[in-house]
Design a protein around this motif. Structure first.
Motif, mmCIF file in Angstrom:
data_model
loop_
_atom_site.group_PDB
_atom_site.id
_atom_site.type_symbol
_atom_site.label_atom_id
_atom_site.label_comp_id
_atom_site.label_asym_id
_atom_site.label_seq_id
_atom_site.Cartn_x
_atom_site.Cartn_y
_atom_site.Cartn_z
ATOM 1 N N UNK A 297 5.272 -0.536 5.767
ATOM 2 C CA UNK A 297 5.348 -0.014 4.392
ATOM 3 C C UNK A 297 6.574 -0.588 3.683
ATOM 4 N N UNK A 298 7.699 -0.598 4.402
ATOM 5 C CA UNK A 298 8.951 -1.116 3.821
ATOM 6 C C UNK A 298 8.840 -2.593 3.479
ATOM 7 N N UNK A 299 8.334 -3.391 4.421
ATOM 8 C CA UNK A 299 8.239 -4.831 4.195
ATOM 9 C C UNK A 299 7.307 -5.173 3.042
ATOM 10 N N UNK A 300 6.173 -4.479 2.968
ATOM 11 C CA UNK A 300 5.206 -4.727 1.903
ATOM 12 C C UNK A 300 5.784 -4.355 0.542
ATOM 13 N N UNK A 301 6.423 -3.186 0.477
ATOM 14 C CA UNK A 301 6.987 -2.706 -0.793
ATOM 15 C C UNK A 301 8.054 -3.662 -1.324
ATOM 16 N N UNK A 302 8.894 -4.160 -0.428
ATOM 17 C CA UNK A 302 9.947 -5.084 -0.866
ATOM 18 C C UNK A 302 9.359 -6.396 -1.380
ATOM 19 N N UNK A 303 8.303 -6.859 -0.722
ATOM 20 C CA UNK A 303 7.700 -8.128 -1.125
ATOM 21 C C UNK A 303 7.015 -8.036 -2.475
ATOM 22 N N UNK A 304 6.255 -6.980 -2.715
ATOM 23 C CA UNK A 304 5.500 -6.887 -3.974
ATOM 24 C C UNK A 304 6.394 -6.542 -5.159
ATOM 25 N N UNK A 305 7.625 -6.144 -4.877
ATOM 26 C CA UNK A 305 8.568 -5.870 -5.976
ATOM 27 C C UNK A 305 8.840 -7.122 -6.804
ATOM 28 N N UNK A 306 8.498 -8.288 -6.253
ATOM 29 C CA UNK A 306 8.698 -9.541 -6.972
ATOM 30 C C UNK A 306 7.760 -9.667 -8.174
ATOM 31 N N UNK A 307 6.673 -8.881 -8.190
ATOM 32 C CA UNK A 307 5.742 -8.913 -9.312
ATOM 33 C C UNK A 307 5.579 -7.496 -9.853
ATOM 34 N N UNK A 308 6.142 -7.204 -11.014
ATOM 35 C CA UNK A 308 6.097 -5.840 -11.560
ATOM 36 C C UNK A 308 4.680 -5.364 -11.880
ATOM 37 N N UNK A 309 3.699 -6.269 -11.918
ATOM 38 C CA UNK A 309 2.318 -5.871 -12.178
ATOM 39 C C UNK A 309 1.679 -5.184 -10.964
ATOM 40 N N UNK A 310 2.278 -5.395 -9.794
ATOM 41 C CA UNK A 310 1.713 -4.827 -8.570
ATOM 42 C C UNK A 310 2.210 -3.399 -8.399
ATOM 43 N N UNK A 311 1.282 -2.445 -8.374
ATOM 44 C CA UNK A 311 1.674 -1.041 -8.287
ATOM 45 C C UNK A 311 0.850 -0.316 -7.222
ATOM 46 N N UNK A 312 1.537 0.393 -6.330
ATOM 47 C CA UNK A 312 0.850 1.225 -5.339
ATOM 48 C C UNK A 312 0.529 2.554 -5.998
ATOM 49 N N UNK A 313 -0.771 2.816 -6.205
ATOM 50 C CA UNK A 313 -1.185 4.028 -6.916
ATOM 51 C C UNK A 313 -1.513 5.173 -5.963
ATOM 52 N N UNK A 314 -1.711 4.866 -4.678
ATOM 53 C CA UNK A 314 -1.980 5.913 -3.678
ATOM 54 C C UNK A 314 -1.615 5.374 -2.301
ATOM 55 N N UNK A 315 -1.009 6.236 -1.492
ATOM 56 C CA UNK A 315 -0.595 5.834 -0.146
ATOM 57 C C UNK A 315 -0.705 7.043 0.773
ATOM 58 N N UNK A 316 -1.473 6.905 1.853
ATOM 59 C CA UNK A 316 -1.708 8.037 2.758
ATOM 60 C C UNK A 316 -1.976 7.533 4.167
ATOM 61 N N UNK A 317 -1.634 8.342 5.156
ATOM 62 C CA UNK A 317 -1.850 7.967 6.553
ATOM 63 C C UNK A 317 -3.322 8.054 6.943
ATOM 64 N N UNK A 318 -3.763 7.034 7.662
ATOM 65 C CA UNK A 318 -5.082 7.045 8.293
ATOM 66 C C UNK A 318 -4.944 7.043 9.802
ATOM 67 N N UNK A 319 -3.687 7.224 10.275
ATOM 68 C CA UNK A 319 -3.388 7.412 11.700
ATOM 69 C C UNK A 319 -3.837 6.237 12.574
ATOM 70 N N UNK A 320 -3.968 5.054 11.969
ATOM 71 C CA UNK A 320 -4.389 3.839 12.684
ATOM 72 C C UNK A 320 -5.826 3.914 13.205
ATOM 73 N N UNK A 321 -6.608 4.901 12.769
ATOM 74 C CA UNK A 321 -7.961 5.091 13.292
ATOM 75 C C UNK A 321 -9.026 4.675 12.271
ATOM 76 N N UNK A 322 -10.107 4.126 12.784
ATOM 77 C CA UNK A 322 -11.189 3.648 11.917
ATOM 78 C C UNK A 322 -11.822 4.793 11.119
ATOM 79 N N UNK A 323 -12.116 5.899 11.814
ATOM 80 C CA UNK A 323 -12.759 7.038 11.140
ATOM 81 C C UNK A 323 -11.863 7.609 10.045
ATOM 82 N N UNK A 324 -10.564 7.690 10.342
ATOM 83 C CA UNK A 324 -9.625 8.221 9.355
ATOM 84 C C UNK A 324 -9.467 7.258 8.177
ATOM 85 N N UNK A 325 -9.517 5.969 8.465
ATOM 86 C CA UNK A 325 -9.444 4.975 7.398
ATOM 87 C C UNK A 325 -10.589 5.127 6.425
#
Length: 330
Positions: A187-215
């Motif tokens: 999450x940290x690495x992705x957020x820092x990288x996309x900060x280079x383009x202000x058009x990129x916005x995370x509108x929702x972020x939630x845990x899926x517990x690494x599982x297919x069904x939860x995803x």
């Protein structure tokens, strides 16, 4: 007759001494138990669970490598519960294994049990996931990936992909297990990288517990709450694969209507990428077994090892996935 009896007695006595010496020698080779008798190292390993294809491949790699290295493996499946891992580590300590290794379910809360292992003079190796302890003497080394780098690579690819975008690009994020190192760091690495383009916005972020069904379940919620989703960033392939089902069911085309970025590069994920349903994958290799066995031998022998050992990994586009798939081991 008397003389012959005496000679026979002497021969018998001598034979008895030889036999006793032989038995004593065999007995000495068994004293102490554990690895002292046959030179074998006993490794206690606590696995997170079996929540994904990546984890299954990781477990297989560890078991096969232990057999090849002649290391006795005591394996425990924590079923994604920290309390199970702590119990397993204490059992390993009680069994007096030579080395303990584990992949922590979450980052925090390990100091007490790791101090118990240190007090028992049993070296500890962290694999795949690290801990946030300030006391680095509690473990010998960490073997695994740079999760921040994986998230950064995913974000940098998206920045390049959306360079010409003139309006907002809405991103939803499927996080891994809450509190785990890969979830926090990706999450940290992705957020820092996309900060280079202000058009990129995370509108929702939630845990899926690494599982297919939860995803799948969380993606369904994202789609209902956010009418315009341009990009999905999933912290692993399995959650991304689950999300594919939700996206298709919503009447959208994965890989086209919604750009999909994931991490891991397991075979199912690579196939989705080759088929154009995923758009980009940052690799996280599960094949840590051989390196772990080499480290176990070194720390058991008292050798100095690096504090951090990273696995070699790459990234994949759709074309690269098609090329790599025929020889993919996991």
């Amino acid at each position: 007759m008397r003389t012959r009896r005496t000679a026979g007695t002497i021969i018998a006595a001598f034979a008895s001494v030889l036999l006793a010496g032989s038995v004593a020698a065999c007995g000495n080779s068994d004293t102490g138990g554990g690895s002292a008798d046959d030179g074998r190292i006993t490794l206690g390993f606590s696995q997170v669970g079996a929540e994904s294809g990546w984890r299954t491949a990781n477990t297989t790699s560890i078991k096969e490598a232990a057999a090849e290295a002649g290391i006795e493996l005591k394996f425990d499946d924590a079923q994604q519960k920290q309390e199970n891992q702590i119990k397993a580590i204490r059992n390993f300590i009680q069994q007096k294994v030579d080395v303990i290794a584990f992949s922590p379910v979450v980052e925090s809360g390990w100091d007490t049990v790791l101090k118990e292992a240190r007090d028992a003079d049993i070296p500890v190796i962290l694999t795949d996931r690290s801990v946030d302890s300030a006391d680095k003497s509690l473990y010998k080394t960490f073997l695994g990936s740079d999760f921040v780098k994986e998230g950064r690579l995913a974000g940098e690819w998206l920045v390049e992909r959306t360079r010409s975008a003139s309006g907002p690009v809405n991103i939803v994020e499927l996080q891994g297990t809450t509190g785990s190192a890969p979830a926090n760091d990706r999450k940290e690495g992705f957020a820092k990288a996309i900060a280079a383009n202000p058009n990129l916005k995370i509108v929702a972020s939630q845990s899926g517990d690494f599982k297919r069904a939860d995803g799948k379940q969380v993606m369904e919620q994202f789609l209902k709450a956010n009418p315009k989703i341009d990009v999905l960033f999933a912290h692993n392939d399995d959650m991304g694969l689950g999300a594919l089902e939700a996206i298709t069911a919503a009447g959208k085309v994965p890989g086209k209507d919604i750009t999909i970025i994931t991490i891991d590069a397991v075979k199912d994920g690579m196939q989705a990428l080759a088929d154009g349903k995923f758009n980009f994958i940052a690799e996280c290799s599960p094949l840590l077994g051989p390196q772990l066995m080499d480290l176990a031998k070194k720390v058991h022998a008292g050798e100095e090892v690096p504090a951090r050992i990273e696995t070699e990994e790459t990234t994949f586009t759709q074309e690269q996935a098609r090329e790599a798939l025929p020889n993919r081991r996991y």
